[in-house]
Design a protein around this motif. Structure first.
Motif, PDB file in Angstrom:
ATOM      1  N   UNK A  53       7.883  -1.242  -0.259  1.00 31.99           N
ATOM      2  CA  UNK A  53       9.146  -0.566  -0.383  1.00 31.99           C
ATOM      3  C   UNK A  53       9.032   0.677  -1.309  1.00 31.99           C
ATOM      4  N   UNK A  54       8.160   0.352  -2.547  1.00 32.37           N
ATOM      5  CA  UNK A  54       7.938   1.400  -3.291  1.00 32.37           C
ATOM      6  C   UNK A  54       6.863   2.415  -2.832  1.00 32.37           C
ATOM      7  N   UNK A  55       6.046   1.838  -1.920  1.00 29.33           N
ATOM      8  CA  UNK A  55       4.854   2.673  -1.383  1.00 29.33           C
ATOM      9  C   UNK A  55       5.686   3.773  -0.462  1.00 29.33           C
ATOM     10  N   UNK A  56       6.756   3.390   0.404  1.00 33.02           N
ATOM     11  CA  UNK A  56       7.431   4.110   1.135  1.00 33.02           C
ATOM     12  C   UNK A  56       8.205   5.214   0.459  1.00 33.02           C
ATOM     13  N   UNK A  57       8.868   4.924  -0.463  1.00 33.49           N
ATOM     14  CA  UNK A  57       9.545   5.978  -1.382  1.00 33.49           C
ATOM     15  C   UNK A  57       8.693   7.138  -1.792  1.00 33.49           C
ATOM     16  N   UNK A  58       7.568   6.660  -2.379  1.00 35.10           N
ATOM     17  CA  UNK A  58       6.628   7.651  -3.058  1.00 35.10           C
ATOM     18  C   UNK A  58       6.151   8.424  -1.767  1.00 35.10           C
ATOM     19  N   UNK A  59       5.649   7.942  -0.570  1.00 32.51           N
ATOM     20  CA  UNK A  59       5.074   8.454   0.512  1.00 32.51           C
ATOM     21  C   UNK A  59       5.951   9.332   1.253  1.00 32.51           C
ATOM     22  N   UNK A  60       7.356   9.201   1.201  1.00 34.35           N
ATOM     23  CA  UNK A  60       8.295   9.800   2.090  1.00 34.35           C
ATOM     24  C   UNK A  60       9.528  10.481   1.574  1.00 34.35           C
ATOM     25  N   UNK A  61       9.506  10.451   0.017  1.00 37.73           N
ATOM     26  CA  UNK A  61      10.819  10.987  -0.490  1.00 37.73           C
ATOM     27  C   UNK A  61      10.359  12.353  -0.700  1.00 37.73           C
ATOM     28  N   UNK A  62      11.350  13.519  -0.141  1.00 41.61           N
ATOM     29  CA  UNK A  62      11.332  14.645  -0.573  1.00 41.61           C
ATOM     30  C   UNK A  62      11.130  15.106  -1.858  1.00 41.61           C
ATOM     31  N   UNK A  63       9.974  15.859  -2.441  1.00 43.54           N
ATOM     32  CA  UNK A  63      10.027  16.230  -3.734  1.00 43.54           C
ATOM     33  C   UNK A  63       9.389  15.124  -4.455  1.00 43.54           C
ATOM     34  N   UNK A  64       9.108  13.933  -4.006  1.00 41.56           N
ATOM     35  CA  UNK A  64       8.182  13.275  -4.823  1.00 41.56           C
ATOM     36  C   UNK A  64       6.717  13.333  -4.109  1.00 41.56           C
ATOM     37  N   UNK A  65       5.732  13.570  -4.591  1.00 41.44           N
ATOM     38  CA  UNK A  65       4.562  13.737  -3.955  1.00 41.44           C
ATOM     39  C   UNK A  65       3.837  12.276  -3.699  1.00 41.44           C
ATOM     40  N   UNK A  66       3.529  12.541  -2.406  1.00 37.64           N
ATOM     41  CA  UNK A  66       2.692  11.453  -1.791  1.00 37.64           C
ATOM     42  C   UNK A  66       1.284  11.291  -2.462  1.00 37.64           C
ATOM     43  N   UNK A  67       1.210  10.697  -3.396  1.00 38.27           N
ATOM     44  CA  UNK A  67       0.283  10.501  -4.463  1.00 38.27           C
ATOM     45  C   UNK A  67      -0.024   9.281  -5.222  1.00 38.27           C
ATOM     46  N   UNK A  68      -1.220   8.604  -4.981  1.00 42.70           N
ATOM     47  CA  UNK A  68      -1.428   7.246  -5.149  1.00 42.70           C
ATOM     48  C   UNK A  68      -2.527   7.187  -6.149  1.00 42.70           C
ATOM     49  N   UNK A  69      -2.328   7.007  -7.571  1.00 41.75           N
ATOM     50  CA  UNK A  69      -3.098   6.847  -8.656  1.00 41.75           C
ATOM     51  C   UNK A  69      -3.339   5.268  -8.876  1.00 41.75           C
ATOM     52  N   UNK A  70      -4.279   4.662  -8.179  1.00 38.20           N
ATOM     53  CA  UNK A  70      -4.527   3.231  -7.939  1.00 38.20           C
ATOM     54  C   UNK A  70      -5.542   2.662  -8.912  1.00 38.20           C
ATOM     55  N   UNK A  71      -5.309   1.731  -9.833  1.00 40.05           N
ATOM     56  CA  UNK A  71      -6.212   1.309 -10.488  1.00 40.05           C
ATOM     57  C   UNK A  71      -7.022   0.063 -10.028  1.00 40.05           C
ATOM     58  N   UNK A  72      -7.863   0.359  -9.221  1.00 40.15           N
ATOM     59  CA  UNK A  72      -8.605  -0.547  -8.475  1.00 40.15           C
ATOM     60  C   UNK A  72      -9.629  -1.316  -9.237  1.00 40.15           C
ATOM     61  N   UNK A  73     -10.463  -0.491 -10.369  1.00 42.20           N
ATOM     62  CA  UNK A  73     -11.306  -1.150 -11.216  1.00 42.20           C
ATOM     63  C   UNK A  73     -12.704  -1.663 -10.629  1.00 42.20           C
ATOM     64  N   UNK A  74     -12.706  -2.241  -9.803  1.00 39.84           N
ATOM     65  CA  UNK A  74     -13.884  -2.891  -8.850  1.00 39.84           C
ATOM     66  C   UNK A  74     -13.313  -3.296  -7.262  1.00 39.84           C
ATOM     67  N   UNK A  75     -14.458  -3.751  -6.580  1.00 39.44           N
ATOM     68  CA  UNK A  75     -13.767  -4.233  -5.338  1.00 39.44           C
ATOM     69  C   UNK A  75     -14.412  -5.565  -4.878  1.00 39.44           C
ATOM     70  N   UNK A  76     -15.656  -5.950  -5.752  1.00 39.97           N
ATOM     71  CA  UNK A  76     -16.097  -7.259  -5.288  1.00 39.97           C
ATOM     72  C   UNK A  76     -15.311  -8.101  -6.032  1.00 39.97           C
ATOM     73  N   UNK A  77     -14.766  -9.284  -5.047  1.00 37.51           N
ATOM     74  CA  UNK A  77     -13.828 -10.192  -5.328  1.00 37.51           C
ATOM     75  C   UNK A  77     -14.122 -11.157  -6.644  1.00 37.51           C
TER      76      UNK A  77
END
Length: 472
Positions: A270-294
């Protein structure tokens, strides 16, 4: 303006030098607001009576920059005061190692910063801050925490008629703090120990500050915290941010709202939807992955995998095909194998990120990772940083080239060597590249938004032709 406190001359001046992250920049502007409201004048470091250095302690290079900046100010003959994360974290230890500083002040001195600087100018000794684990200063219960925060110094949580900000520049973008502290226990991170438990600011307080920033000419708000996806959990509603974002975007004068510091494991659909589709809110995802190996993520006390992270990005791009995405990664973590590095490289190749920060692991005082086995030789870590950085830079360049022909909206920020420089929605301030505008530039200036078509690239930076008549 209120009258200066006794002993502070109206001519007393202060320079505030900010190091580190965007959260520190907000803290500096609040310190500036407190000081100017109480009779102090803002000045540059060459002319000020006192230089306040808002320090950073994120990684070793940040600590060195903080020390070097404090020493340079002291060498100039100025009175020098250390505040910020390094002062809070090390306090009296820092004072013993740095006698050149006239005071080492923790967060609990922020509300009385004017009186402390008055003491410095008068030559009155100030006992250096004594650090404590700030996670212990607030109750565990979210409900209790919101009450207790009024008695605990939490920077940026007392916006109101008596405490405001004083802007330290006239940029059309400003950072706005959602919360302070963090409740996660990543094994490599010391931030919770000196920034404390996670405390959300109330929505009404945030909206009031956003309106004030709009009145100062700000057109882009960048929402910051240690973990923005946790916003509202201690207010009793994890969907608070989803309700707040459209209200911020509706403020007159605000054109863009950008959310920073998202935790992938907590990014709800639901938060992803709001960020991606709300006018004036930039569809920008600053995601703290840090690594990908489980297995590395588990040792970090984080969760995820290449497949889950790529799936999250695909969800975002399904809603907003031109969404921006960035992350930071740590290489050389204790126990990391060559196969783990290869898995991180596979993830980066699939993720198509617009910007990637690559950091080599180093022990942080008091963290769980400091005690882990499987530590790597510094030369091995440096080699892996170079290897992953080289790949990341190639992928970032390719991602920029993917945007050739794209029609962007650009916020003009500066004039450099006669050229207009700005940022598109997928580019956060200072970290994600820029856009150099070309074509018909008459009448354009910093602070305006304009549409432009990407015609070239220079690494992560773009070159774009202005679409005439689109400035606003």
């Amino acid at each position: 303006m209120s009258e200066p406190l006794t002993g502070v001359q109206a001519s007393s001046s202060v320079a505030i030098v900010t190091l580190g992250c965007a959260r520190n920049e907000v803290d500096s502007e609040e310190l500036a607001g407190t000081l100017t409201a109480r009779g102090w004048q803002l000045a540059d470091a060459d002319t000020a009576d006192v230089v306040v250095v808002n320090t950073c302690t994120f990684i070793d290079s940040a600590k060195k920059d903080s020390i070097d900046t404090l020493l340079a100010a002291a060498d100039s003959g100025k009175k020098v005061v250390a505040v910020g994360c390094m002062a809070e974290r090390y306090g009296d230890q820092l004072a013993g190692a740095l006698p050149e500083a006239d005071a080492i002040l923790g967060f609990d001195s922020y509300s009385s910063i004017d009186a402390r600087l008055d003491d410095v100018l008068a030559g009155r000794p100030i006992a250096p801050h004594t650090p404590s684990d700030r996670r212990t200063l607030l109750p565990i219960s979210p409900a209790q925490r919101q009450v207790a925060v009024s008695d605990v110094a939490v920077p940026g949580h007392h916006w109101g008629p008596t405490v405001a900000r004083a802007r330290l520049d006239d940029a059309p973008v400003a950072y706005l703090k959602l919360a302070s502290g963090c409740d996660r226990r990543c094994t490599f991170c010391a931030i919770p120990s000196f920034r404390g438990a996670f405390v959300s600011r109330g929505p009404a307080e945030i909206l009031a500050e956003a309106r004030w920033l709009a009145d100062q000419g700000v057109r882009e708000l960048v929402l910051v915290s240690e973990n923005s996806t946790s916003y509202g959990k201690d207010l009793g509603d994890l969907r608070t941010l989803e309700a707040l974002l459209p209200q911020l975007a509706a403020i007159e004068g605000i054109e863009w709202v950008r959310v920073s510091y998202l935790q992938p494991a907590e990014l709800r659909p639901s938060l992803l939807q709001v960020i991606a589709s709300t006018p004036g809110v930039l569809p920008y995802f600053d995601l703290s992955f840090q690594h990908a190996a489980p297995q590395v993520l588990r040792r970090m006390k984080r969760f995820g995998s290449t497949e889950s992270f790529v799936g999250l990005l695909e969800q975002a791009r399904a809603l907003a095909p031109h969404a921006g995405a960035r992350s930071n990664v740590i290489v050389g973590f204790p126990g990391e194998t060559e196969d783990d590095v290869a898995e991180l490289e596979r993830f980066l190749t699939l993720a198509r990120l617009d910007a990637v920060g690559v950091f080599g692991y180093s022990d942080e005082d008091g963290t769980e990772a400091e005690q882990l086995d499987g530590k790597h030789d510094p030369a091995v870590i440096a080699s892996r940083v170079e290897r992953v950085s080289t790949l990341a830079n190639e992928l970032i360049d390719q991602r920029a080239e993917d945007r050739l022909g794209e029609n962007l909206e650009v916020l003009i920020e500066s004039v450099e060597d006669g050229a207009l420089i700005g940022r598109a929605g997928h580019q956060a301030p200072e970290s994600d590249g820029s856009v150099r505008l070309s074509g018909e530039l008459a009448g354009l200036r910093p602070g305006l938004l304009v549409r432009a078509v990407v015609v070239g690239t220079d690494g992560a930076d773009l070159i774009a032709d202005v679409v005439p008549g689109t400035a606003r």
